[in-house]
Design a protein around this motif. Structure first.
Motif, PDB file in Angstrom:
ATOM      1  N   PRO A   1       0.622  -1.181  -0.039  1.00 47.36           N
ATOM      2  CA  PRO A   1       0.089   0.062  -0.014  1.00 47.36           C
ATOM      3  C   PRO A   1       0.733   1.297  -0.012  1.00 47.36           C
ATOM      4  CG  PRO A   1      -0.585  -1.350   1.521  1.00 47.36           C
ATOM      5  CD  PRO A   1       0.570  -1.953   1.087  1.00 47.36           C
ATOM      6  N   ALA A   2       0.460   2.228  -0.699  1.00 49.93           N
ATOM      7  CA  ALA A   2       1.323   3.517  -0.891  1.00 49.93           C
ATOM      8  C   ALA A   2       1.061   4.179   0.235  1.00 49.93           C
ATOM      9  CB  ALA A   2       0.617   4.317  -2.154  1.00 49.93           C
ATOM     10  N   THR A   3       2.359   4.666   0.749  1.00 48.49           N
ATOM     11  CA  THR A   3       2.541   5.693   2.108  1.00 48.49           C
ATOM     12  C   THR A   3       3.050   6.771   1.851  1.00 48.49           C
ATOM     13  OG1 THR A   3       4.677   4.299   2.218  1.00 48.49           O
ATOM     14  CG2 THR A   3       2.774   3.457   3.200  1.00 48.49           C
ATOM     15  N   GLY A   4       3.231   7.226   0.422  1.00 50.17           N
ATOM     16  CA  GLY A   4       3.734   8.683   0.227  1.00 50.17           C
ATOM     17  C   GLY A   4       3.091   9.724   0.346  1.00 50.17           C
ATOM     18  N   PRO A   5       3.336  10.865   0.214  1.00 49.65           N
ATOM     19  CA  PRO A   5       2.408  11.916   0.256  1.00 49.65           C
ATOM     20  C   PRO A   5       1.330  11.832  -0.802  1.00 49.65           C
ATOM     21  CG  PRO A   5       4.413  12.523  -0.746  1.00 49.65           C
ATOM     22  CD  PRO A   5       4.756  11.211  -0.272  1.00 49.65           C
TER      23      PRO A   5
ATOM     24  N   ARG B   1      14.652  17.253  -5.101  1.00 50.41           N
ATOM     25  CA  ARG B   1      15.807  17.323  -5.582  1.00 50.41           C
ATOM     26  C   ARG B   1      16.562  15.929  -5.657  1.00 50.41           C
ATOM     27  NH1 ARG B   1      15.992  22.468  -3.508  1.00 50.41           N
ATOM     28  NH2 ARG B   1      16.589  21.755  -1.295  1.00 50.41           N
ATOM     29  N   ALA B   2      16.133  15.099  -4.495  1.00 48.37           N
ATOM     30  CA  ALA B   2      16.908  13.892  -4.206  1.00 48.37           C
ATOM     31  C   ALA B   2      16.289  12.890  -5.311  1.00 48.37           C
ATOM     32  CB  ALA B   2      16.511  13.165  -3.034  1.00 48.37           C
ATOM     33  N   ALA B   3      14.924  12.907  -5.379  1.00 45.69           N
ATOM     34  CA  ALA B   3      14.037  11.918  -6.539  1.00 45.69           C
ATOM     35  C   ALA B   3      14.304  12.271  -7.933  1.00 45.69           C
ATOM     36  CB  ALA B   3      12.538  12.201  -6.190  1.00 45.69           C
ATOM     37  N   THR B   4      14.833  13.357  -8.299  1.00 42.22           N
ATOM     38  CA  THR B   4      15.177  13.376  -9.678  1.00 42.22           C
ATOM     39  C   THR B   4      16.845  13.741  -9.957  1.00 42.22           C
ATOM     40  OG1 THR B   4      14.761  16.073  -9.245  1.00 42.22           O
ATOM     41  CG2 THR B   4      13.101  14.735 -10.509  1.00 42.22           C
ATOM     42  N   HIS B   5      17.372  13.415  -8.937  1.00 45.88           N
ATOM     43  CA  HIS B   5      19.106  13.308  -9.018  1.00 45.88           C
ATOM     44  C   HIS B   5      19.525  12.305 -10.397  1.00 45.88           C
ATOM     45  CE1 HIS B   5      23.367  12.257  -8.136  1.00 45.88           C
ATOM     46  NE2 HIS B   5      23.257  13.373  -7.257  1.00 45.88           N
ATOM     47  N   PRO B   6      20.499  13.072 -11.195  1.00 48.11           N
ATOM     48  CA  PRO B   6      20.465  12.383 -12.418  1.00 48.11           C
ATOM     49  C   PRO B   6      20.929  11.057 -12.281  1.00 48.11           C
ATOM     50  CG  PRO B   6      21.974  14.525 -12.199  1.00 48.11           C
ATOM     51  CD  PRO B   6      21.079  14.161 -10.997  1.00 48.11           C
TER      52      PRO B   6
ATOM     53  N   LEU C   1       5.270  15.303 -14.949  1.00 43.16           N
ATOM     54  CA  LEU C   1       4.057  14.644 -14.557  1.00 43.16           C
ATOM     55  C   LEU C   1       4.107  13.453 -14.274  1.00 43.16           C
ATOM     56  CD1 LEU C   1       1.042  16.870 -15.990  1.00 43.16           C
ATOM     57  CD2 LEU C   1       1.501  16.416 -13.563  1.00 43.16           C
ATOM     58  N   PRO C   2       4.747  12.500 -15.173  1.00 46.20           N
ATOM     59  CA  PRO C   2       4.691  11.156 -15.031  1.00 46.20           C
ATOM     60  C   PRO C   2       5.496  10.804 -13.782  1.00 46.20           C
ATOM     61  CG  PRO C   2       5.226  11.521 -17.452  1.00 46.20           C
ATOM     62  CD  PRO C   2       5.122  12.808 -16.615  1.00 46.20           C
ATOM     63  N   GLY C   3       6.454  11.433 -13.536  1.00 46.66           N
ATOM     64  CA  GLY C   3       7.499  11.415 -12.364  1.00 46.66           C
ATOM     65  C   GLY C   3       6.538  11.586 -10.960  1.00 46.66           C
ATOM     66  N   LEU C   4       5.844  12.632 -11.105  1.00 48.09           N
ATOM     67  CA  LEU C   4       4.976  13.036  -9.866  1.00 48.09           C
ATOM     68  C   LEU C   4       3.880  11.671  -9.767  1.00 48.09           C
ATOM     69  CD1 LEU C   4       3.478  16.004  -8.461  1.00 48.09           C
ATOM     70  CD2 LEU C   4       1.889  14.352  -9.124  1.00 48.09           C
ATOM     71  N   ILE C   5       3.379  11.297 -10.684  1.00 54.53           N
ATOM     72  CA  ILE C   5       2.547  10.129 -10.644  1.00 54.53           C
ATOM     73  C   ILE C   5       3.237   8.960  -9.927  1.00 54.53           C
ATOM     74  CG2 ILE C   5       0.874   8.403 -11.847  1.00 54.53           C
ATOM     75  CD1 ILE C   5       0.439  10.711 -13.762  1.00 54.53           C
ATOM     76  N   LYS C   6       4.303   8.776 -10.642  1.00 54.28           N
ATOM     77  CA  LYS C   6       5.166   7.493 -10.093  1.00 54.28           C
ATOM     78  C   LYS C   6       5.407   7.634  -8.632  1.00 54.28           C
ATOM     79  CE  LYS C   6       7.967   3.774 -10.657  1.00 54.28           C
ATOM     80  NZ  LYS C   6       7.354   2.636 -11.162  1.00 54.28           N
ATOM     81  N   ARG C   7       5.834   8.847  -8.093  1.00 52.82           N
ATOM     82  CA  ARG C   7       6.207   9.245  -6.813  1.00 52.82           C
ATOM     83  C   ARG C   7       4.916   9.031  -5.718  1.00 52.82           C
ATOM     84  NH1 ARG C   7       7.618  14.947  -5.311  1.00 52.82           N
ATOM     85  NH2 ARG C   7       5.318  15.111  -5.192  1.00 52.82           N
ATOM     86  N   ASP C   8       3.787   9.689  -6.099  1.00 53.07           N
ATOM     87  CA  ASP C   8       2.695   9.941  -5.121  1.00 53.07           C
ATOM     88  C   ASP C   8       1.721   8.915  -5.276  1.00 53.07           C
ATOM     89  OD1 ASP C   8       3.969  11.737  -4.022  1.00 53.07           O
ATOM     90  OD2 ASP C   8       2.661  13.592  -4.872  1.00 53.07           O
ATOM     91  N   PHE C   9       1.520   7.990  -6.408  1.00 54.63           N
ATOM     92  CA  PHE C   9       0.468   7.151  -6.675  1.00 54.63           C
ATOM     93  C   PHE C   9       1.049   5.960  -7.199  1.00 54.63           C
ATOM     94  CE2 PHE C   9      -1.338  11.304  -7.588  1.00 54.63           C
ATOM     95  CZ  PHE C   9      -2.622  11.007  -6.646  1.00 54.63           C
ATOM     96  N   PRO C  10       2.140   5.144  -6.513  1.00 54.74           N
ATOM     97  CA  PRO C  10       2.904   3.994  -6.896  1.00 54.74           C
ATOM     98  C   PRO C  10       1.965   2.719  -7.154  1.00 54.74           C
ATOM     99  CG  PRO C  10       3.293   4.461  -4.690  1.00 54.74           C
ATOM    100  CD  PRO C  10       2.461   5.733  -5.153  1.00 54.74           C
TER     101      PRO C  10
END
Length: 423
Positions: free
Chosen positions: A24-28, A224-229, A145-154
Motif C-alpha cells: 500500500p502506498a505510503t507517500g504523500p 531534488r533527491a528524487a530527480t538526481h541524474p 507529471l509522469p514522475g509525480l504520478i510514480k512518486r505519489d501514486f505508486p
C-alpha cells in the motif's frame, strides 16, 4: 559480474527484473482528501497541455488572412511547440531539482498564462514568442507529471495514467471542438479567442497552488533527491524501445492530425465536416486512452495492447485509403481508439519500466526529447510526400508502414523489466 559492475565497465547493464508489486502506498498524497485534491490537480494540469496549441488549427485561415502570414509561417505555430517539447525535455528534470516538482509544475501553468497573454499583442513576433513560451511550459510539465504520478501514486499508476492521458485527449478535443463556436458566440478576434485558453491554465494554477504550500521546503529537498541524474540510461536497450514507441506513436498522431481535415476535404467532404471529424476522432481517443492503462496487466498484457492499438490505427488508415468519405465515421472511430491506446501505453511504459521517481523523470525526459523531435518532422514529411505524389495514397502507406516498427518497439517495451541505469 554484477549489474552495477557491468555498467562501470562501460557496457550496458542488463535490465533488472521487476521486483514484487509494492505494498500500500505510503507517500504523500496517497490517501484521503489530499489524494483527491492531488489527483484533481494532475487532471487539471494535463487538461492544459494541448488546448493552447490545438486552438490554432481551427483559426489558421483567419490568422493567415488577418496577419498576412504565409501558410508555411502559420504551420510553424503548431510545429514550434513540438520542437519545444523535444528540445527542452532534457532540461525538465534539472528544473525539477532546482525548484521542486510542485513549484516547477506551478511555473509551467504560469508560463502558459503568460504565453497566451503575450499572443494578444498586435504583433507577429509576439504571436511566435507567446507560442514558444507556451511550448516551454508544456515541455516541462510533459516530463515532470509522469514522475509525480510514480512518486505519489505508486499503486495506482494505471488509473492515474488513464486519467492523465484522457485529460490530454480531452483538452485537445475541447480546443478543436469549441474554439470556433466560442469565437462566434463572443464575436471576438482570433487573438482574444486564443487568449481565452489562458483562463483554463489560471484555474489549474490556483488549484495546484495548495500543493506547493502544503509540501514546503522539505518537498523541494525530496524532489531534488528524487530527480538526481541517472547515468547509463542512454545505453539501455529497453530505454530506447520505450523512446522509439513514444516517438513513432507521436509521429503518427501529429501527422494524421495535421493533414486529416485536408485529406477529407480533398476527398469531397466539406471543410466544416472535415474539422468535426478530427474532433470526433479525438473524442474517441479519450475512451481508448483511459481504458488501456486501467486494464493493462489485469486482463490484457501491454504487448497485446500495443499490437491492438496499431491494428486499430492500421484499419482506420486503410479505410481512409480505400473509402475516405463513405466510411469516414468508422475510420475515425478506429483511428481515435487506436491513437488513444497508443499514447496511454507510451506514458505507461515510462512509469512501469522505471523503478522509481528519479528514473521516471530521466526516462520521461529521454523519451520525450527524442520522441517529440521525431514527431515534429511528421507533418512536414507527409506534406512533402503529398506534394511530390499529388495524392494522399503514398502518405497513408508511409503511416501504415511505420506501424510495423511501432509494434516492435511496443513489444520490446512491454517486457517486465526495469531500465538499466545507475545513480
Amino acid at each position: 559480474m554484477s549489474n552495477s559492475a557491468a555498467t562501470r565497465a562501460g557496457r550496458p547493464a542488463i535490465p533488472a527484473a521487476l521486483p514484487p508489486p509494492p505494498g500500500p502506498a505510503t507517500g504523500p498524497g496517497t490517501g484521503g482528501r489530499r489524494a483527491l485534491l492531488l489527483a484533481a490537480g494532475v487532471v487539471l494540469l494535463a487538461l492544459n497541455l494541448r488546448p493552447a496549441l490545438v486552438a490554432v488549427s481551427p483559426l489558421a485561415d483567419t490568422i493567415r488572412a488577418d496577419s498576412g502570414m504565409s501558410a508555411a509561417s502559420v504551420s510553424l505555430l503548431t510545429a514550434l511547440p513540438l520542437l519545444c517539447f523535444g528540445l527542452l525535455a532534457p532540461l525538465a528534470p534539472r528544473i525539477g531539482r532546482l525548484l521542486g516538482t510542485e513549484r516547477a509544475l506551478l511555473a509551467t501553468m504560469a508560463l502558459i498564462c503568460a504565453g497566451t497573454a503575450l499572443r494578444m499583442l498586435d504583433s507577429v513576433a509576439a504571436l511566435f514568442a507567446g507560442t514558444v513560451v507556451i511550448g516551454a511550459g508544456i515541455a516541462v510539465a510533459n516530463v515532470l507529471l509522469p514522475g509525480l504520478i510514480k512518486r505519489d501514486f505508486p499503486t495506482r499508476t494505471g488509473l492515474m495514467t488513464g486519467l492523465y492521458s484522457m485529460s490530454l485527449f480531452g483538452g485537445a478535443a475541447l480546443a478543436a471542438g469549441v474554439t470556433l463556436p466560442v469565437r462566434q458566440a463572443g464575436d471576438m478576434t482570433w487573438r482574444t479567442t486564443l487568449a481565452c485558453w489562458g483562463a483554463l491554465a489560471l484555474v489549474a494554477l490556483l488549484v495546484w497552488l495548495p500543493q506547493v504550500r502544503s509540501r514546503g521546503r522539505s518537498a523541494a529537498a525530496t524532489a531534488r533527491a528524487a530527480t538526481h541524474p541517472v547515468r547509463g540510461l542512454w545505453r539501455s536497450p529497453l530505454a530506447w524501445q520505450v523512446t522509439a514507441y513514444m516517438g513513432l506513436q507521436s509521429l503518427g498522431y501529429y501527422a494524421a492530425a495535421a493533414w486529416l481535415p485536408t485529406l477529407l476535404t480533398d476527398a469531397g467532404t466539406s471543410p466544416a465536416n472535415a474539422g468535426w471529424m478530427l474532433s470526433f476522432s479525438s473524442l474517441l481517443g479519450i475512451t481508448g486512452s483511459f481504458l488501456a492503462p486501467v486494464v493493462a496487466g489485469r486482463r490484457i498484457g501491454t504487448g497485446t495492447l500495443a499490437v491492438l492499438g496499431a491494428v486499430l490505427c492500421g484499419l482506420g488508415l486503410t479505410g481512409l485509403l480505400v473509402a475516405p468519405v463513405a466510411g469516414a465515421y468508422l475510420w475515425m472511430v478506429l483511428l481515435g481508439l487506436g491513437q488513444g491506446v497508443a499514447i496511454s501505453l507510451a506514458l505507461l511504459f515510462i512509469l512501469h519500466r522505471a523503478p522509481d521517481a528519479r528514473h521516471t523523470a530521466q526516462l520521461s525526459s529521454m523519451a520525450q526529447c527524442l520522441g517529440y523531435t521525431l514527431a515534429a518532422t511528421g507533418p512536414a514529411v507527409l506534406g512533402a510526400i503529398h506534394d511530390a505524389s499529388h495524392t494522399w495514397t503514398l502518405p497513408l502507406i508511409v503511416l501504415l508502414v511505420l506501424l510495423i516498427p511501432q509494434i516492435a518497439a511496443g513489444l520490446g517495451a512491454s517486457r517486465p523489466l526495469h531500465v538499466a541505469g545507475r545513480p
